[in-house]
Scaffold this motif. Structure first.
Motif, PDB file in Angstrom:
ATOM      1  N   LEU A 144       4.278   3.160 -11.450  1.00 42.19           N
ATOM      2  CA  LEU A 144       3.364   4.294 -11.601  1.00 42.19           C
ATOM      3  C   LEU A 144       2.050   4.066 -10.866  1.00 42.19           C
ATOM      4  O   LEU A 144       1.459   5.013 -10.336  1.00 42.19           O
ATOM      5  CB  LEU A 144       3.134   4.602 -13.076  1.00 42.19           C
ATOM      6  CG  LEU A 144       4.372   5.100 -13.824  1.00 42.19           C
ATOM      7  CD1 LEU A 144       4.056   5.305 -15.307  1.00 42.19           C
ATOM      8  CD2 LEU A 144       4.938   6.370 -13.201  1.00 42.19           C
ATOM      9  N   ALA A 145       1.582   2.811 -10.790  1.00 42.08           N
ATOM     10  CA  ALA A 145       0.359   2.513 -10.046  1.00 42.08           C
ATOM     11  C   ALA A 145       0.569   2.761  -8.550  1.00 42.08           C
ATOM     12  O   ALA A 145      -0.282   3.379  -7.890  1.00 42.08           O
ATOM     13  CB  ALA A 145      -0.075   1.066 -10.291  1.00 42.08           C
ATOM     14  N   ILE A 146       1.681   2.299  -8.019  1.00 46.75           N
ATOM     15  CA  ILE A 146       1.991   2.557  -6.605  1.00 46.75           C
ATOM     16  C   ILE A 146       2.147   4.053  -6.371  1.00 46.75           C
ATOM     17  O   ILE A 146       1.671   4.590  -5.361  1.00 46.75           O
ATOM     18  CB  ILE A 146       3.253   1.780  -6.175  1.00 46.75           C
ATOM     19  CG1 ILE A 146       2.965   0.280  -6.163  1.00 46.75           C
ATOM     20  CG2 ILE A 146       3.755   2.239  -4.813  1.00 46.75           C
ATOM     21  CD1 ILE A 146       4.189  -0.596  -6.044  1.00 46.75           C
ATOM     22  N   PHE A 147       2.795   4.730  -7.305  1.00 41.23           N
ATOM     23  CA  PHE A 147       2.966   6.188  -7.202  1.00 41.23           C
ATOM     24  C   PHE A 147       1.606   6.893  -7.138  1.00 41.23           C
ATOM     25  O   PHE A 147       1.377   7.731  -6.270  1.00 41.23           O
ATOM     26  CB  PHE A 147       3.793   6.694  -8.397  1.00 41.23           C
ATOM     27  CG  PHE A 147       3.810   8.176  -8.554  1.00 41.23           C
ATOM     28  CD1 PHE A 147       4.500   8.974  -7.660  1.00 41.23           C
ATOM     29  CD2 PHE A 147       3.142   8.783  -9.606  1.00 41.23           C
ATOM     30  CE1 PHE A 147       4.517  10.351  -7.800  1.00 41.23           C
ATOM     31  CE2 PHE A 147       3.156  10.154  -9.757  1.00 41.23           C
ATOM     32  CZ  PHE A 147       3.846  10.946  -8.853  1.00 41.23           C
ATOM     33  N   MET A 148       0.703   6.553  -8.045  1.00 40.34           N
ATOM     34  CA  MET A 148      -0.606   7.208  -8.073  1.00 40.34           C
ATOM     35  C   MET A 148      -1.443   6.848  -6.838  1.00 40.34           C
ATOM     36  O   MET A 148      -2.056   7.715  -6.224  1.00 40.34           O
ATOM     37  CB  MET A 148      -1.363   6.854  -9.357  1.00 40.34           C
ATOM     38  CG  MET A 148      -0.715   7.395 -10.615  1.00 40.34           C
ATOM     39  SD  MET A 148      -0.387   9.175 -10.589  1.00 40.34           S
ATOM     40  CE  MET A 148      -2.033   9.817 -10.546  1.00 40.34           C
ATOM     41  N   PHE A 149      -1.467   5.567  -6.467  1.00 41.07           N
ATOM     42  CA  PHE A 149      -2.249   5.145  -5.303  1.00 41.07           C
ATOM     43  C   PHE A 149      -1.689   5.750  -4.022  1.00 41.07           C
ATOM     44  O   PHE A 149      -2.431   6.237  -3.170  1.00 41.07           O
ATOM     45  CB  PHE A 149      -2.293   3.614  -5.215  1.00 41.07           C
ATOM     46  CG  PHE A 149      -3.149   3.115  -4.093  1.00 41.07           C
ATOM     47  CD1 PHE A 149      -4.532   3.287  -4.124  1.00 41.07           C
ATOM     48  CD2 PHE A 149      -2.585   2.471  -3.000  1.00 41.07           C
ATOM     49  CE1 PHE A 149      -5.326   2.836  -3.080  1.00 41.07           C
ATOM     50  CE2 PHE A 149      -3.372   2.019  -1.955  1.00 41.07           C
ATOM     51  CZ  PHE A 149      -4.749   2.198  -1.997  1.00 41.07           C
ATOM     52  N   GLY A 150      -0.376   5.733  -3.887  1.00 35.93           N
ATOM     53  CA  GLY A 150       0.257   6.333  -2.711  1.00 35.93           C
ATOM     54  C   GLY A 150       0.006   7.832  -2.629  1.00 35.93           C
ATOM     55  O   GLY A 150      -0.238   8.380  -1.545  1.00 35.93           O
ATOM     56  N   SER A 151       0.053   8.499  -3.779  1.00 36.76           N
ATOM     57  CA  SER A 151      -0.235   9.942  -3.809  1.00 36.76           C
ATOM     58  C   SER A 151      -1.671  10.211  -3.379  1.00 36.76           C
ATOM     59  O   SER A 151      -1.939  11.149  -2.636  1.00 36.76           O
ATOM     60  CB  SER A 151       0.006  10.507  -5.212  1.00 36.76           C
ATOM     61  OG  SER A 151       1.355  10.375  -5.566  1.00 36.76           O
ATOM     62  N   PHE A 152      -2.584   9.358  -3.856  1.00 36.39           N
ATOM     63  CA  PHE A 152      -3.982   9.479  -3.446  1.00 36.39           C
ATOM     64  C   PHE A 152      -4.114   9.322  -1.930  1.00 36.39           C
ATOM     65  O   PHE A 152      -4.795  10.114  -1.266  1.00 36.39           O
ATOM     66  CB  PHE A 152      -4.839   8.433  -4.167  1.00 36.39           C
ATOM     67  CG  PHE A 152      -6.215   8.293  -3.604  1.00 36.39           C
ATOM     68  CD1 PHE A 152      -7.179   9.270  -3.830  1.00 36.39           C
ATOM     69  CD2 PHE A 152      -6.549   7.187  -2.835  1.00 36.39           C
ATOM     70  CE1 PHE A 152      -8.452   9.142  -3.298  1.00 36.39           C
ATOM     71  CE2 PHE A 152      -7.820   7.044  -2.300  1.00 36.39           C
ATOM     72  CZ  PHE A 152      -8.769   8.033  -2.530  1.00 36.39           C
ATOM     73  N   LEU A 153      -3.444   8.307  -1.371  1.00 34.48           N
ATOM     74  CA  LEU A 153      -3.502   8.106   0.080  1.00 34.48           C
ATOM     75  C   LEU A 153      -2.926   9.294   0.833  1.00 34.48           C
ATOM     76  O   LEU A 153      -3.439   9.670   1.899  1.00 34.48           O
ATOM     77  CB  LEU A 153      -2.773   6.820   0.472  1.00 34.48           C
ATOM     78  CG  LEU A 153      -3.419   5.509   0.034  1.00 34.48           C
ATOM     79  CD1 LEU A 153      -2.543   4.317   0.424  1.00 34.48           C
ATOM     80  CD2 LEU A 153      -4.811   5.363   0.617  1.00 34.48           C
ATOM     81  N   MET A 154      -1.867   9.887   0.289  1.00 30.49           N
ATOM     82  CA  MET A 154      -1.258  11.059   0.938  1.00 30.49           C
ATOM     83  C   MET A 154      -2.225  12.241   0.959  1.00 30.49           C
ATOM     84  O   MET A 154      -2.230  13.020   1.914  1.00 30.49           O
ATOM     85  CB  MET A 154       0.042  11.456   0.235  1.00 30.49           C
ATOM     86  CG  MET A 154       1.152  10.436   0.372  1.00 30.49           C
ATOM     87  SD  MET A 154       1.758  10.257   2.047  1.00 30.49           S
ATOM     88  CE  MET A 154       2.707  11.750   2.197  1.00 30.49           C
ATOM     89  N   THR A 155      -3.039  12.382  -0.090  1.00 34.61           N
ATOM     90  CA  THR A 155      -4.015  13.482  -0.082  1.00 34.61           C
ATOM     91  C   THR A 155      -5.064  13.274   1.000  1.00 34.61           C
ATOM     92  O   THR A 155      -5.634  14.240   1.501  1.00 34.61           O
ATOM     93  CB  THR A 155      -4.713  13.656  -1.449  1.00 34.61           C
ATOM     94  OG1 THR A 155      -5.421  12.465  -1.776  1.00 34.61           O
ATOM     95  CG2 THR A 155      -3.722  14.031  -2.536  1.00 34.61           C
ATOM     96  N   LEU A 156      -5.317  12.027   1.387  1.00 36.92           N
ATOM     97  CA  LEU A 156      -6.273  11.753   2.457  1.00 36.92           C
ATOM     98  C   LEU A 156      -5.768  12.244   3.812  1.00 36.92           C
ATOM     99  O   LEU A 156      -6.559  12.421   4.734  1.00 36.92           O
ATOM    100  CB  LEU A 156      -6.594  10.255   2.525  1.00 36.92           C
ATOM    101  CG  LEU A 156      -7.290   9.653   1.303  1.00 36.92           C
ATOM    102  CD1 LEU A 156      -7.486   8.153   1.493  1.00 36.92           C
ATOM    103  CD2 LEU A 156      -8.611  10.343   1.028  1.00 36.92           C
ATOM    104  N   THR A 157      -4.465  12.459   3.921  1.00 38.00           N
ATOM    105  CA  THR A 157      -3.903  12.981   5.165  1.00 38.00           C
ATOM    106  C   THR A 157      -4.024  14.501   5.253  1.00 38.00           C
ATOM    107  O   THR A 157      -3.641  15.087   6.254  1.00 38.00           O
ATOM    108  CB  THR A 157      -2.416  12.603   5.320  1.00 38.00           C
ATOM    109  OG1 THR A 157      -1.650  13.295   4.329  1.00 38.00           O
ATOM    110  CG2 THR A 157      -2.210  11.107   5.211  1.00 38.00           C
TER     111      THR A 157
END
Length: 180
Positions: A144-157
């Motif tokens: 879930l941490a990777i999921f949330m952090f990765g989702s955050f990074l995707m919003t930066l795109t």
């Protein structure tokens, strides 16, 4: 040949209960909010097929559930993260890990009043060691941490939140379709 063995299995019962619950909630949500596009029967059938496909990480979709109401989209992301049962080829976290985590939280709540109590964590006839319980917790937290952090990074795109969450859920779980 002993079909009743399935219904004695805790993981199967939880998996089926969640599946039926999600079918009903999504079916009702779609039927109520998109009544011009779906009859109640069509909404339930679309829900059954697509929720089952997402939770089992089969990868099929018969509807553009990105056009469904927000509650249904949220549930689709949840089932993408859940995955199937132990021993299946489905991806994601898997039902057994959620059962162990739920029972561990419940056991911790009981221990608040009795901190020295030795309460074994049991699922069905299996007693899990503390090492297994901790590793399940670490796995779920890490996933879930990777999921949330990765989702955050995707919003930066530049992607919107739903697309970002869906992209990570579908990629990490090997689900297939996503939202938006």
């Amino acid at each position: 040949g002993k079909w009743n063995a399935y219904f004695r299995d805790t993981e199967f019962r939880v998996y089926m209960a969640l599946l039926v619950f999600f079918w009903c909630v999504v079916g009702l949500d779609v039927a109520i909010n998109l009544k011009g596009d779906y009859s109640p029967g069509e909404a339930l059938w679309a829900s059954i097929f697509n929720v089952t496909s997402m939770i089992s990480t089969t990868g099929y979709a018969t509807e553009d559930f990105g056009q469904w109401p927000a509650l249904s989209q949220f549930i689709m992301i949840i089932v993408m993260l859940m995955g199937g049962m132990t021993g299946s080829t489905s991806g994601a976290i898997k039902t057994a890990r959620f059962i162990i985590a739920f029972k561990a939280v419940r056991r911790s709540m009981r221990r608040i009043g009795h901190p020295k109590a030795k309460v074994p964590l049991k699922v069905g006839n299996i007693v899990f060691s503390e090492r297994i319980v901790r590793s399940v917790g670490v796995f779920i937290f890490g996933y879930l941490a990777i999921f949330m952090f990765g989702s955050f990074l995707m919003t930066l795109t530049g992607l919107d939140a739903i697309s970002s969450l869906s992209a990570l859920a579908t990629t990490m779980g090997g689900v297939g379709p996503g939202l938006n």
